[in-house]
Design a protein around this motif. Structure first.
Motif, short mmCIF file in Angstrom:
data_model
loop_
_atom_site.label_atom_id
_atom_site.label_comp_id
_atom_site.label_asym_id
_atom_site.label_seq_id
_atom_site.Cartn_x
_atom_site.Cartn_y
_atom_site.Cartn_z
N HIS A 16 0.85 -1.20 0.00
CA HIS A 16 0.00 0.00 0.00
C HIS A 16 0.88 1.24 0.00
O HIS A 16 1.67 1.43 0.92
CB HIS A 16 -0.92 0.00 1.22
N GLY A 17 0.73 2.07 -1.04
CA GLY A 17 1.61 3.23 -1.18
C GLY A 17 2.86 2.81 -1.94
O GLY A 17 2.87 1.79 -2.64
N ASP A 18 3.91 3.60 -1.79
CA ASP A 18 5.13 3.31 -2.59
C ASP A 18 6.07 2.32 -1.91
O ASP A 18 7.11 1.97 -2.46
CB ASP A 18 5.86 4.62 -2.94
N GLY A 19 5.72 1.89 -0.71
CA GLY A 19 6.56 0.89 -0.02
C GLY A 19 7.76 1.50 0.68
O GLY A 19 8.58 0.80 1.27
N ASN A 20 7.86 2.84 0.62
CA ASN A 20 8.99 3.48 1.32
C ASN A 20 8.66 3.81 2.77
O ASN A 20 9.50 4.31 3.50
CB ASN A 20 9.41 4.78 0.60
N GLN A 21 7.40 3.54 3.16
CA GLN A 21 7.06 3.75 4.57
C GLN A 21 7.85 2.76 5.42
O GLN A 21 8.16 1.65 4.97
CB GLN A 21 5.55 3.64 4.82
N THR A 22 8.18 3.18 6.63
CA THR A 22 9.04 2.34 7.48
C THR A 22 8.34 1.99 8.79
O THR A 22 7.47 2.73 9.27
CB THR A 22 10.36 3.07 7.81
N ARG B 245 -3.10 3.32 2.56
CA ARG B 245 -4.27 3.13 3.42
C ARG B 245 -4.60 4.43 4.15
O ARG B 245 -3.70 5.14 4.60
CB ARG B 245 -3.95 2.08 4.47
N MET B 246 -5.91 4.65 4.34
CA MET B 246 -6.32 5.81 5.14
C MET B 246 -5.84 5.59 6.57
O MET B 246 -5.99 4.50 7.12
CB MET B 246 -7.84 5.94 5.14
N GLY B 247 -5.30 6.63 7.15
CA GLY B 247 -4.86 6.55 8.54
C GLY B 247 -3.48 5.95 8.70
O GLY B 247 -2.95 5.86 9.81
N ASP B 248 -2.88 5.52 7.58
CA ASP B 248 -1.54 4.91 7.64
C ASP B 248 -0.52 6.00 7.97
O ASP B 248 -0.59 7.10 7.45
CB ASP B 248 -1.21 4.32 6.26
N ILE B 249 0.44 5.65 8.79
CA ILE B 249 1.51 6.61 9.07
C ILE B 249 2.71 6.28 8.19
O ILE B 249 2.83 5.16 7.70
CB ILE B 249 1.90 6.65 10.56
#
Ligand code: NAD
Ligand code: UD1
Length: 315
Positions: free
Chosen positions: A208-214, A274-278
């Protein structure tokens, strides 16, 4: 560890984290009651201790069930919750009934029954996307989902019960917990459990998203240790502690590690965030280290391997 806990209640004790905690408590000689609705938990998680725990299938919102479970308990470990951030975004009302009101009912039953201490499972989600990293407990929370608001509310109630009723309450802000028994079966399950079951079926994951979230992934055994310290340490009551590793991993890199463990080379599907994802999550665990003596012991590569072995064995 000399626990000095004779009797404990674990709400959500048939769940992923709760069942590992139950194992450790039983091993220490403590009498354990589990209260679990089996909404997302499974009795199989308690298979190795089933004849040594008092298992009550019930809801934390049911005062009669709480009154049955609390008498004689020194400590309550409150793990039961709607744990998926997305689910609380989709249904804030039902999740608030469990996570807000249910938690107040647990605290209040503990007060009525003279329980000494309650250890609550809070979450790093309370920090939201505040830019400062790593997250320290003194930062102003910035919740971005009903889940995060609910966990923050739990912390305020815990502090209040300490002040008003002298109930010893400790809140643990878990970062992203992983390990054996995490249930991968829902789209809202923890990312490591989902990615492992995908890899074992040689299926592409959805990122979900670009996958760069950690995320700061902490092994479940270390979270159990933090709970035991929080339940027994003289300086813990009235405090909030981060429980993480102070290391973060990007979701793209996570998939690559899991694909390598499984020996698969499948493409990745990217979907909407995702909504609410940090975006980024990283703990400072200085407070837990200094006050509780907490030290995570399982390195990420080791924990990932142990977890993968468990999924591979199909348990
Ligand atoms: P889980 O879903 O495996 O465990 C939750 C347990 O609570 C389940 O056994 C479920 O059946 C039970 N439950 C749910 N609603 C209930 C109710 N109304 N009454 C009684 N039992 C109920 O999830 P988990 O990952 O083990 O989470 C445990 C706790 O840790 C939760 O409070 C969660 O919010 C918190 N937490 C988890 C993580 C993580 O990464 N897994 C991170 C931060 C905080
Ligand atoms: C998790 C916990 C939550 C806890 C929080 C603490 C679960 C289900 N949720 O939330 O209870 O309070 O950590 O930080 O254990 N992702 C994908 N593909 C997937 C699944 C997830 O890309 O198939 C992404 C998500 O968008 C997110 C990251 O992976 O960016 C982690 O997701 P998830 O495991 O659901 O955890 P959190 O939302 O961080």
């Amino acid at each position: 560890m000399g626990l000095q806990i004779n009797k404990a209640l674990v709400t959500g004790g048939a769940g992923f984290i709760g069942s590992h905690l139950v194992d450790a408590l039983v091993q220490s000689g403590c009498a354990v009651t589990v209260l679990d609705s089996l909404t997302t938990g499974h009795v199989e998680n308690l298979a190795s201790v089933r004849d040594r725990v008092d298992f009550v299938q019930g809801d934390i919102r049911d005062d009669d069930a709480l009154d049955r479970c609390m008498p004689g308990c020194d400590v309550v470990f409150h793990q039961a919750a709607v744990v998926s951030v997305t689910q609380t975004v989709q249904d804030p009302v039902t999740s608030a009934r469990v996570n807000d009101l249910g938690t107040i009912q647990v605290l209040d039953a503990a007060r009525r029954h003279g329980v000494r201490r309650v250890v609550l499972a809070s979450s790093s989600a309370v920090y939201g996307d505040a830019p400062q990293l790593p997250k320290t407990e003194s930062m102003i929370p910035a919740p971005m989902s009903p889940y995060a608001v609910q966990k923050l509310t739990n912390e305020y109630y815990a502090a209040l019960y300490g002040r008003l009723y002298e109930l010893e309450a400790v809140c643990l802000r878990y970062f992203n917990v992983y390990g054996p028994r995490q249930d991968p079966s829902s789209p809202y399950s923890g990312v490591i459990s989902i990615f492992m079951s995908r890899a074992l079926q040689a299926q592409a994951p959805v990122i979900h998203g670009d996958g760069n979230q950690t995320r700061d992934f902490v092994f479940v055994g270390d979270v159990v240790q933090a709970n035991l310290l929080a339940a027994t340490h003289a300086d813990a009551p009235g405090r909030i502690f981060n429980v993480g590793t102070s290391q973060s991993v990007a979701i793209n890199a996570l998939w690559q590690s899991i694909a390598a463990l499984a020996g698969v080379a499948v493409g990745v599907q990217y979907g909407n965030s995702r909504m609410g994802d940090i975006l980024h999550s990283l703990s400072s665990i200085q407070r837990a280290r200094e006050i509780l003596g907490f030290q995570p012991e399982v390195r990420f590569e080791e924990g990932l391997r142990r977890t993968f072995d468990w999924y591979r064995q199909g348990r």
